[in-house]
Design a protein around this motif. Structure first.
Motif, PDB file in Angstrom:
ATOM      1  N   GLN A  17       0.829  -1.212   0.000  1.00 22.41           N
ATOM      2  CA  GLN A  17       0.000   0.000   0.000  1.00 22.41           C
ATOM      3  C   GLN A  17       0.861   1.258   0.000  1.00 22.41           C
ATOM      4  O   GLN A  17       0.600   2.205  -0.751  1.00 22.41           O
ATOM      5  CB  GLN A  17      -0.940  -0.008   1.197  1.00 22.41           C
ATOM      6  CG  GLN A  17      -2.020  -1.062   1.083  1.00 22.41           C
ATOM      7  CD  GLN A  17      -2.930  -1.086   2.291  1.00 22.41           C
ATOM      8  OE1 GLN A  17      -2.973  -0.151   3.076  1.00 22.41           O
ATOM      9  NE2 GLN A  17      -3.656  -2.177   2.448  1.00 22.41           N
ATOM     10  N   LEU A  18       1.889   1.269   0.822  1.00 25.80           N
ATOM     11  CA  LEU A  18       2.785   2.420   0.885  1.00 25.80           C
ATOM     12  C   LEU A  18       3.500   2.622  -0.455  1.00 25.80           C
ATOM     13  O   LEU A  18       3.600   3.751  -0.952  1.00 25.80           O
ATOM     14  CB  LEU A  18       3.807   2.232   2.000  1.00 25.80           C
ATOM     15  CG  LEU A  18       4.850   3.324   2.156  1.00 25.80           C
ATOM     16  CD1 LEU A  18       4.187   4.649   2.511  1.00 25.80           C
ATOM     17  CD2 LEU A  18       5.870   2.936   3.206  1.00 25.80           C
ATOM     18  N   GLY A  19       3.959   1.544  -1.045  1.00 27.58           N
ATOM     19  CA  GLY A  19       4.627   1.643  -2.346  1.00 27.58           C
ATOM     20  C   GLY A  19       3.703   2.206  -3.411  1.00 27.58           C
ATOM     21  O   GLY A  19       4.118   3.009  -4.241  1.00 27.58           O
ATOM     22  N   GLY A  20       2.443   1.805  -3.372  1.00 27.14           N
ATOM     23  CA  GLY A  20       1.476   2.339  -4.328  1.00 27.14           C
ATOM     24  C   GLY A  20       1.275   3.834  -4.150  1.00 27.14           C
ATOM     25  O   GLY A  20       1.171   4.577  -5.132  1.00 27.14           O
ATOM     26  N   MET A  21       1.241   4.280  -2.897  1.00 27.45           N
ATOM     27  CA  MET A  21       1.085   5.719  -2.630  1.00 27.45           C
ATOM     28  C   MET A  21       2.290   6.500  -3.131  1.00 27.45           C
ATOM     29  O   MET A  21       2.147   7.539  -3.782  1.00 27.45           O
ATOM     30  CB  MET A  21       0.890   5.969  -1.138  1.00 27.45           C
ATOM     31  CG  MET A  21      -0.461   5.581  -0.620  1.00 27.45           C
ATOM     32  SD  MET A  21      -0.640   6.051   1.111  1.00 27.45           S
ATOM     33  CE  MET A  21      -0.428   4.461   1.880  1.00 27.45           C
TER      34      MET A  21
END
Length: 80
Positions: A17-21
């Motif tokens: 999720q963090l990587g997507g953000m």
């Protein structure tokens, strides 16, 4: 042991999720100024440190994609 595996999976999900953000923030329309590009590079580097310990292939794929976003763009210059 089960708790450790569950914790690893939860951390991997958070990293995805963090990587997507961070990937969305890497867009040239979002990071325009040198300060924003520097902040992005710091975020990508920190993500890479965290991703190095992950066994999830999605995390490693995001790491590669994010690292590509901070590489300088090469321009082709033709002379006559």
């Amino acid at each position: 042991m089960k708790q450790s595996a569950a914790l690893d999976r939860a951390l991997d999900e958070m990293l995805v999720q963090l990587g997507g953000m961070v990937l969305r923030l890497s867009s040239p329309q979002v990071t325009r100024t040198p300060e924003e590009r520097h902040a992005l590079a710091c975020s990508v580097n920190q993500y890479s440190v965290c991703a190095a310990r992950s066994g999830d292939p999605r995390v490693h794929q995001l790491k590669v994609e994010l690292e590509e976003t901070i590489k300088p763009q090469l321009r082709l210059v033709a002379s006559r």
